[in-house]
Structures are given as structure tokens and as C-alpha cells.
Design a protein around this motif. Structure first.
Motif, PDB file in Angstrom:
ATOM      1  N   TYR A 130       0.819  -1.210   0.000  1.00  0.00           N
ATOM      2  CA  TYR A 130       0.000   0.000   0.000  1.00  0.00           C
ATOM      3  C   TYR A 130       0.855   1.263   0.000  1.00  0.00           C
ATOM      4  O   TYR A 130       0.609   2.201  -0.761  1.00  0.00           O
ATOM      5  N   TYR A 133       2.283   1.772  -3.319  1.00  0.00           N
ATOM      6  CA  TYR A 133       1.248   2.323  -4.208  1.00  0.00           C
ATOM      7  C   TYR A 133       1.110   3.835  -3.970  1.00  0.00           C
ATOM      8  O   TYR A 133       1.006   4.628  -4.906  1.00  0.00           O
ATOM      9  N   CYS A 134       1.133   4.215  -2.693  1.00  0.00           N
ATOM     10  CA  CYS A 134       0.982   5.633  -2.334  1.00  0.00           C
ATOM     11  C   CYS A 134       2.129   6.498  -2.858  1.00  0.00           C
ATOM     12  O   CYS A 134       1.939   7.687  -3.122  1.00  0.00           O
ATOM     13  N   HIS A 137       1.010   7.380  -6.049  1.00  0.00           N
ATOM     14  CA  HIS A 137      -0.310   8.032  -6.048  1.00  0.00           C
ATOM     15  C   HIS A 137      -0.398   8.933  -4.835  1.00  0.00           C
ATOM     16  O   HIS A 137      -0.935   8.548  -3.800  1.00  0.00           O
ATOM     17  N   ASP A 139      -2.142  11.526  -4.084  1.00  0.00           N
ATOM     18  CA  ASP A 139      -3.455  11.883  -3.547  1.00  0.00           C
ATOM     19  C   ASP A 139      -3.957  10.811  -2.578  1.00  0.00           C
ATOM     20  O   ASP A 139      -4.608  11.104  -1.580  1.00  0.00           O
ATOM     21  N   GLU A 140      -3.614   9.548  -2.881  1.00  0.00           N
ATOM     22  CA  GLU A 140      -4.016   8.453  -1.997  1.00  0.00           C
ATOM     23  C   GLU A 140      -3.249   8.553  -0.668  1.00  0.00           C
ATOM     24  O   GLU A 140      -3.804   8.301   0.399  1.00  0.00           O
ATOM     25  N   ARG A 143      -4.988  11.084   1.371  1.00  0.00           N
ATOM     26  CA  ARG A 143      -6.235  10.552   1.907  1.00  0.00           C
ATOM     27  C   ARG A 143      -5.947   9.629   3.099  1.00  0.00           C
ATOM     28  O   ARG A 143      -6.592   9.703   4.143  1.00  0.00           O
ATOM     29  N   PHE A 144      -4.953   8.783   2.934  1.00  0.00           N
ATOM     30  CA  PHE A 144      -4.609   7.835   3.991  1.00  0.00           C
ATOM     31  C   PHE A 144      -4.157   8.577   5.250  1.00  0.00           C
ATOM     32  O   PHE A 144      -4.517   8.220   6.369  1.00  0.00           O
ATOM     33  N   TYR A 147      -7.096   9.833   7.049  1.00  0.00           N
ATOM     34  CA  TYR A 147      -7.776   8.723   7.720  1.00  0.00           C
ATOM     35  C   TYR A 147      -7.053   8.360   9.020  1.00  0.00           C
ATOM     36  O   TYR A 147      -7.665   8.188  10.079  1.00  0.00           O
ATOM     37  N   VAL A 259      -9.258   0.353   1.349  1.00  0.00           N
ATOM     38  CA  VAL A 259      -8.267  -0.010   0.337  1.00  0.00           C
ATOM     39  C   VAL A 259      -8.634  -1.380  -0.236  1.00  0.00           C
ATOM     40  O   VAL A 259      -8.848  -2.324   0.530  1.00  0.00           O
ATOM     41  N   VAL A 286      -6.048  -2.309  -5.338  1.00  0.00           N
ATOM     42  CA  VAL A 286      -4.787  -1.600  -5.584  1.00  0.00           C
ATOM     43  C   VAL A 286      -3.611  -2.425  -5.071  1.00  0.00           C
ATOM     44  O   VAL A 286      -2.459  -2.118  -5.335  1.00  0.00           O
TER      45      VAL A 286
END
Lengths: 303, 240
Positions: A130, A133-134, A137, A139-140, A143-144, A147, A259, A286
Motif C-alpha cells: 500500500y 502504491y501511495c 499516487h 493523492d491516496e 487521503r490515507f 484517515y 483499500v 490496488v
């Protein structure tokens, strides 16, 4: 405890689609693992063949488990290097069922990253895949982070001890903030292979899973075996380190964090194809993980 | 590798230092704990026997030995002072100890461990490392625990305040004994009476208890006699 390496191919197949079926299958895995451990303990050379009341049997089992854990620790990185998927094919060159199935993965996936089989493999695999991936990305990642910030208060509300929960939370926040600045895959690799850091992240995810299960206890209580309450299940199977993640854990984590995860089940189940399952259902995955009975590794798809 | 984060280095000793600060700010009732100055992985604790328990007045010294993997793996727990509840210098099997790594929760802290230990001590449920004794034996051990701990060098070094409190208590006890002996020499009849029974002299609580029991027996008998008389008289009235 180290069922990752012990649960053999006798585990039931995973060709089910409903959550309930998954749970039934996993209960067998757990049961099998326990029997296997007892069996192994009996075969241990350090254990006398006849029962000796002066020797604490628990101690012997414990010592053996510790030894196995040390060996795993010495031989396997928490998150391994990026390997070609053909290495997996080679691993099963003498096994027609497995090598046949691995072949069906080749068109979709190109690489595999192995994780340490210490019972935390799903969570470490999830964190690494993850965060990686971030990195691509941003923007993810934002967001994470948002959260994560809010999740701390939620955990306090659920009654988790403030001082320690905060400690695990802060570590995760620091890692994410650090990646925002100088994020690179190398950096993620370093963080995930640093014992203290990696374990702190794993614990925090365990708390998030436990909180999600307990918040939705009414629903999840239907899937828990052995007459346990959701709270008991969390105390025994979720919060302690080195407890393997089963479908309930994955359902809860992916729902809590938001996710999508696709798990490819490589086992002796019927059919030539590798069964797959997406968590949450209907989500766009993802993260791709390879499941072999009792263990998860990270997969990289070609797209 | 420069992964180490600013204030969280993620090691056992960093976490134990945080636990220590926390426990100083927010102490666990009846328990004091200190790490060895030379080794933060070994902590010593003292449980002060809570009121209205057989441990009242006693001081129970023990230690926690943390693994390098703390807080991901639990510590071993030992009791050093004889308590009548636990074997001494034996690893105790509690859900919070290293006998049960699979139920240990990394979100627990030293405070959780000590609270758990205290509540287990006050229970009677058996486990590996526990022993069974009567409350009377426990009370005797609680009396003896004071001088027992003073002989332990680690104890007196790590817990100077408790050591002083114990010394004061012992001095007071000695003074009381001396006064009693003096009174005995002077032929004070009531004092002589109290000191004829050895166990009473050692344990004032027990003496009080047995006096109370005697009183209850006398009162009970009086009530019984009175009831019988009442019934007999009512019966004879009815007959009449």
C-alpha cells in the motif's frame, strides 16, 4: 504461532464466494496448525519420549518455537526483494498442480516480493504494497494520512489504552509524513524492514482491525467460531502479534482503511486456474497478494 | 540505515523509558517499580499489601525481565519475597507473562502488567508458579516480609523510601515489644495475660480476631438461651 510455515497442503481449498465459507475453511487451518504444532513438539529431539513431570513441557515447546522463530528471522527479510515470477515457477518445478497454476498467473503478474512467514505476513505485505502504491499516487497518500489522523480518536473511543495506542499511532504518522517528503520505494523498503518501525505499523493495523470488528460486532459475530464473542476473538486472534490474518481480518481491514485488496489463492483446490477474491467485494484492488496455505506474499501485476 | 524516527526509535529500551515516565506520572495503586540503573530490561517492583487483604502490612518484592522484542513479546514475571501466593524466584504463568506470548497484546504496558499482577495476587485462582496457603500463613509471611526485604541489596538500593518506611515500622514494632516486656517485668496482669499466648504476641490481628470470636460465642449463647426460655414460656402459656 508460526503457522505460516507449518500449515501444509492439507488445508481446505478456497473456491467459495461467501464470507461464511471462507471462515469455515480458515477454522480448519487454525485447527490443523494447532495439531501440527503438538505433533512437532512430540517429535522434538529435546523432548523425552516418556512424560517427565519434573520437566515443564510448556517450556520445551516454547523454547522450540523460539528457535524456529529465530531461524525464520535470520533467514528471511520482513519484506524481500523484487523477484521475477519465474522464480515461483522454479520453486514448483517438481509439482505439476502448483506449477500448472503458477503458469496461469504469468500472463497477469510479473513479479513477486516474499514476506517473512512470522504470522504478520499479511499485514506487512499490506503495509508495504500500500505504501508503495501511495508513493506513485500522492493523492491516496494524502487521503490515507487524513484517515490515520482521525483513527486515533476512534480507537480511544473504543477503549484502547491511550498511552500505548498513541505511541503506535504516532509512529505510523511519522512514517507517512516522512514519505510525503522524501518518498521513494527504497525508503518504503527500508522502513518496512526496520524491526521496530515495521512492528509498530503492524500493531497499529491490528488495533484498527480489532476496532472495526468490535464496532460492527453484531454483524461479525455470525462468522466467529468456537462460541467466542467478537471481543474475545479480537483479544485472542487479532491484537496479539504473530497471529495469522484470516478472512475476517482482511474484510475488516480493507473496509476500515478503504483499500481494495485482491488475493490470489494458490493451493490444491480443483481447477487449473488460481482462485481470486477481492476485498471488499466489488472494489477495485490496488494491492495484489499471493496466498499459499498459511502465508501471503506480494504480487505485481503487469498493467 | 537511517530509518530511526525522531522520538520513536522502536526499540525495547525506548519504549521502556516511555513506560517509566508514564508510570511515574500515573502510578499504579499499591505498586512501585524501578528499572535497574545498569539494565533497563530488568525492572524490580514492590507490591504493598492492600488493606483488608491477607497481605496487609506486607511488602512484596519481585522483578520483570523484558525481552529485546518488548512490547511485541511479554516479560517474565518473578516474585522474590515469600507471599504465600507465589513460588519465589520462579517464572509465573499469567496471561500477561511470557508463558502466554499468544495472548500478549503489544498495546499493554508496564502499568497493565503490574495491575494484572496485583489483581491476580488478590485472587485465589491457581496457575503455574502459584501455591496454596491459608490466610493465617499469608498474614505471618506479610509480617516477616519486612525484615526479609531489608536483607536484599537490590531492594534497598532501588527503593530507598520504602526501605526507610520498613525500618521505621520495624523500629516501632521493636519498641512496642520492649514496652510490653517492661510491663511484664513490672507484673502488669493484663499484659502478662496477653503475652502468655505465643501466636498472639506475634500477630496482634489474630489476637483481636480470637477475642472477637470468643465474644461472639458468648453473645450467641446468650441469645440462644434467651430464645429457648422465650419459647418454653410461650409454650407453657399456650398450654395454660
Amino acid at each position: 504461532m508460526f503457522s505460516d510455515i507449518k500449515a501444509g497442503d492439507t488445508t481446505p481449498t478456497h473456491n467459495h464466494s461467501s464470507v461464511r465459507d471462507w471462515i469455515v475453511g480458515d477454522a480448519c487451518t487454525i485447527h490443523y496448525t494447532v495439531m501440527e504444532q503438538q505433533h512437532n513438539a512430540q517429535e522434538s529431539p529435546t523432548k523425552p519420549s516418556e512424560y517427565d513431570p519434573d520437566i515443564n513441557q510448556d517450556e520445551l515447546i516454547k523454547a522450540q518455537e523460539k528457535q524456529i522463530a529465530e531461524e525464520i528471522k535470520a533467514n528471511t527479510a520482513m519484506i524481500g526483494s523484487l523477484d521475477d515470477l519465474s522464480t515461483l515457477e522454479q520453486e514448483y518445478s517438481n509439482d505439476p498442480v502448483y506449477s500448472g497454476k503458477v503458469k496461469t498467473l504469468l500472463p497477469k503478474y510479473c513479479n513477486v516480493r516474499r514476506t517473512r512467514p512470522d504470522g504478520n505476513c499479511f499485514l506487512r505485505g499490506f503495509i508495504f504494497a500500500y505504501l508503495e502504491y501511495c508513493i506513485h499516487h500522492r493523492d491516496e497518500l494524502a487521503r490515507f494520512k487524513k484517515y490515520l489522523e482521525g483513527s486515533k480518536e476512534e480507537l480511544f473511543e473504543m477503549g484502547f489504552p491511550k498511552f500505548t495506542t498513541e505511541d503506535f499511532h504516532d509512529m505510523f504518522m511519522e512514517v507517512v509524513s516522512d514519505l510525503e517528503g522524501s518518498g521513494s520505494v527504497d525508503r518504503v523498503e527500508a522502513v518496512c524492514n526496520d524491526g521496530g518501525t515495521s512492528d509498530y505499523l503492524v500493531v497499529y493495523l491490528r488495533l484498527l482491525i480489532s476496532s472495526h470488528l468490535q464496532k460492527n460486532a453484531e454483524f461479525f459475530s455470525f462468522f466467529i467460531e468456537g462460541g467466542r464473542t467478537v471481543e474475545e476473538f479480537c483479544k485472542q486472534e487479532v491484537e496479539p502479534m504473530y497471529r495469522e490474518c484470516d478472512h475476517l481480518h482482511i474484510v475488516a481491514l480493507t473496509a476500515a482503511v478503504g483499500v481494495g485488496v485482491r488475493v490470489m489463492y494458490l493451493d490444491r483446490g480443483e481447477g487449473a486456474a488460481v482462485a481470486s477474491h477481492d476485498f471488499p467485494e466489488d472494489s477495485t484492488p490496488v494491492i495484489h497478494l499471493l496466498y499459499r496455505p498459511g502465508h501471503y506474499d506480494i504480487l505485481y501485476n503487469k498493467a | 540505515m537511517t530509518v530511526v524516527m525522531s522520538k520513536h526509535s522502536g526499540t525495547a529500551s525506548a519504549r521502556l523509558r516511555a513506560d517509566y515516565m508514564r508510570i511515574k506520572r500515573d502510578p499504579v495503586p499499591y505498586v512501585t517499580a524501578e528499572p535497574l540503573p545498569s539494565n533497563i530490561l530488568e525492572w524490580h517492583y514492590v507490591v504493598e499489601g492492600p488493606e483488608e487483604s491477607p497481605y496487609e502490612g506486607g511488602y512484596y518484592h519481585g522483578k520483570l525481565v523484558f525481552p529485546m522484542e518488548y512490547p511485541f513479546r511479554p516479560p517474565s514475571i518473578y516474585m522474590i519475597t515469600p507471599s504465600g501466593r507465589f513460588k519465589t524466584n520462579t517464572r509465573l504463568c499469567l496471561s500477561i507473562s511470557d508463558f502466554h506470548p499468544d495472548t500478549w497484546n503489544p498495546a499493554w504496558s508496564v502499568a497493565t502488567i503490574l495491575t494484572g499482577l496485583l489483581s491476580f495476587m488478590l485472587e485465589k485462582s491457581p496457575t503455574f508458579g502459584s501455591i496454596e496457603t491459608t490466610d493465617y500463613e499469608k498474614r505471618q509471611l506479610s509480617q516477616q516480609s519486612l525484615s526479609f526485604n531489608l536483607k536484599d541489596k537490590v531492594f534497598t538500593e532501588l527503593f530507598p523510601e520504602i526501605t526507610e518506611a520498613i525500618q521505621n515500622k520495624l523500629a516501632q514494632r521493636e519498641q512496642e515489644l520492649a514496652e510490653r516486656a517492661k510491663a511484664l517485668e513490672n507484673g502488669n496482669p493484663s499484659e502478662r495475660d496477653a503475652s502468655t499466648n505465643d501466636s498472639r504476641k506475634q500477630n496482634p490481628d489474630a489476637a483481636q480476631m480470637s477475642a472477637l470470636t470468643n465474644l461472639l460465642v458468648v453473645v450467641g449463647f446468650a441469645v440462644f438461651a434467651w430464645t429457648v426460655r422465650y419459647i418454653v414460656s410461650t409454650l407453657s402459656e399456650e398450654e395454660g
